[in-house]
Scaffold this motif. Structure first.
Motif, short mmCIF file in Angstrom:
data_model
loop_
_atom_site.label_atom_id
_atom_site.label_comp_id
_atom_site.label_asym_id
_atom_site.label_seq_id
_atom_site.Cartn_x
_atom_site.Cartn_y
_atom_site.Cartn_z
N GLU A 1 2.82 2.74 3.83
CA GLU A 1 3.97 1.85 3.95
C GLU A 1 5.29 2.61 3.81
O GLU A 1 6.24 2.35 4.57
N SER B 1 0.39 -1.80 -2.32
CA SER B 1 1.12 -1.55 -1.08
C SER B 1 2.56 -2.01 -1.17
O SER B 1 3.49 -1.20 -1.07
N SER C 1 0.12 -3.48 6.52
CA SER C 1 -1.07 -3.45 5.68
C SER C 1 -2.04 -4.55 6.10
O SER C 1 -3.26 -4.37 6.09
N GLU D 1 -3.35 5.37 0.97
CA GLU D 1 -3.03 4.04 0.45
C GLU D 1 -1.59 3.92 -0.03
O GLU D 1 -0.91 2.92 0.21
#
Length: 428
Positions: free
Chosen positions: A244, A27, A262, A240
């Motif tokens: 972000e 992340s 996250s 995934e």
């Protein structure tokens, strides 16, 4: 002698350490490459796909721990490789400003180590749990250890997000060094002497690895569950690598804020898992199929709302929507985990590690494929549309996959109530 609750909690600390390192590499590092360094999303997608691809070795790691007689060695050794790879990934990110070629080379080596570490440590840990936990405790043990892993992910993401702002390469390296060092030390302390005195009810499997793997694939329950893991994990991991960057590009989140996002997502996963653990095994409410279907449909709905928020069709803060997505993700995930623990000891004995490895490999393939496809699709869509609609299109496809996973669950999972078996089980 089998594992007691204290020992199960100790092994859960290892899962927590695994999650703490992995969340930074999948992340935080990903967001820095895409937003701060303006690299195409497919680059971190390929790196993450590399570490998942290497986890195709999971069945072999499980077979090795089945026949080697000492799973602790592989747990600690794998964690050492994971810690080194996690720090190497941070070093690679900081080098992109200076030398693209050197940064890429360091990153490739680092993510390869991450894949080896997760495969060796994670598979051996699950096999140890499956073979040394009393049958009536397996579902609870699975829930406890995964809750601890999600807690570790959420805690690390939240704290790392706080300490990463304002971002600087030195600050990044310091934060990652503390996390990977603490994770390795915690693993050593948690696993020390834990296998001594335990009664492992298995004999080493004399069959060659490939023969054993073929026999497991011939088991209908194991094969169906493998296919379900692959489909559902494709849906689970497609966002995934892009969530972000989505928060940074569309909502203007800073690196620390997006890392904390996250943490909110995994906090939702934690609550969802806890709810199913209490309702399914404590209050005897629902079955594996009902929890899986509800989790998948709920996840699809939350992805639809996130897509609308990204295009301006819905005025809502992003963080609660992402936490809601995590909540429904956790609902279906914990039911699958309980089934995995129960199914690992079915069929021919002495192959618990190999079964865990097979399902871990299916998850790794799906995670790498789904994450890479999501990242590549965003790159393509951003070429001819604004950032919001580009990300929204990918989130919409992911929602469709969750619906497909729910339909598959209705066909292959048996609606046996938790109260009838004391655990959540997969059907024929």
């Amino acid at each position: 002698m089998t594992l007691g609750w204290t020992q199960i909690m100790r092994l859960g600390l290892v899962q927590m350490a695994l999650g703490a390192i992995v969340v930074l590499t999948t992340s935080t590092m990903n967001r820095l490459m895409v937003v701060e360094f303006a690299l195409p999303a497919v680059l971190p997608g390929l790196l993450v796909a590399l570490h998942y691809g290497i986890q195709l070795s999971r069945p072999r790691w499980g077979f090795t721990s089945d026949t080697g007689g000492n799973r602790t060695v592989w747990i600690i050794g794998g964690m050492a490789a994971l810690a080194l790879g996690g720090f190497g990934a941070a070093v690679g990110v900081t080098l992109f400003e200076q030398s693209y070629g050197l940064a890429l080379a360091v990153s490739v080596i680092a993510y390869a180590l991450i894949g080896l570490g997760v495969g060796a440590s994670g598979t051996s840990l699950l096999a140890l749990l499956a073979t040394t936990t009393a049958p009536h405790r397996r579902a609870a043990a699975a829930t406890i250890t995964w809750l601890m892993m999600i807690f570790g992910i959420a805690l690390t993401a939240g704290l790392a997000g706080h300490f990463l702002d304002p971002y600087s390469p030195t600050r990044l390296l310091a934060v990652v060094a503390v996390v990977v060092g603490a994770a390795f030390v915690l693993t050593c302390l948690a696993t020390g002497r834990i296998e001594r005195g335990l009664q492992v009810t298995r004999q080493p499997d004399p069959a060659p690895f490939l023969d054993g793997l073929r026999e497991i694939w011939a088991e209908r329950r194991a094969r169906n569950f493998t296919l379900f893991v692959f489909l559902s994990m494709n849906a689970y991991f497609m966002q995934e690598l892009i969530l972000e960057p989505f928060a940074g590009l569309v909502f203007g989140f800073t690196p620390g804020q997006s890392t904390s996002l996250s943490g909110a997502q995994n906090g939702g996963v934690f609550i969802g898992m806890l709810l199913v653990g209490i309702a399914g095994t404590g209050l005897k409410v629902g079955s594996l199929r009902s929890w899986v279907v509800a989790g998948c449909i709920g996840s699809a709905g939350m992805l639809g709302l996130i897509a609308l928020a990204g295009t301006g069709g819905l005025t809502a803060p992003l963080t609660p929507l992402v936490a809601g997505l995590g909540f429904f993700n956790g609902m279906f995930a914990v039911a699958a985990i309980g089934s995995m623990m129960a199914l690992a000891s079915e069929g021919r004995s002495s192959r618990e590690g190999t079964r865990m490895g097979l399902w871990g490999a299916a998850q790794a393939i799906a995670a790498g494929f789904g994450g890479l496809c999501g990242a590549a699709a965003v790159d393509v869509m951003r070429g001819f549309s604004a950032d919001g609609p580009a990300f929204a299109a990918v989130f919409s496809v992911e929602a469709i996959l969750f619906v497909a996973a729910a339909l598959m669950a209705r066909h292959i999972l048996d609606p046996v109530p938790a109260s009838a078996t004391g655990t959540l089980v997969a059907g024929e």
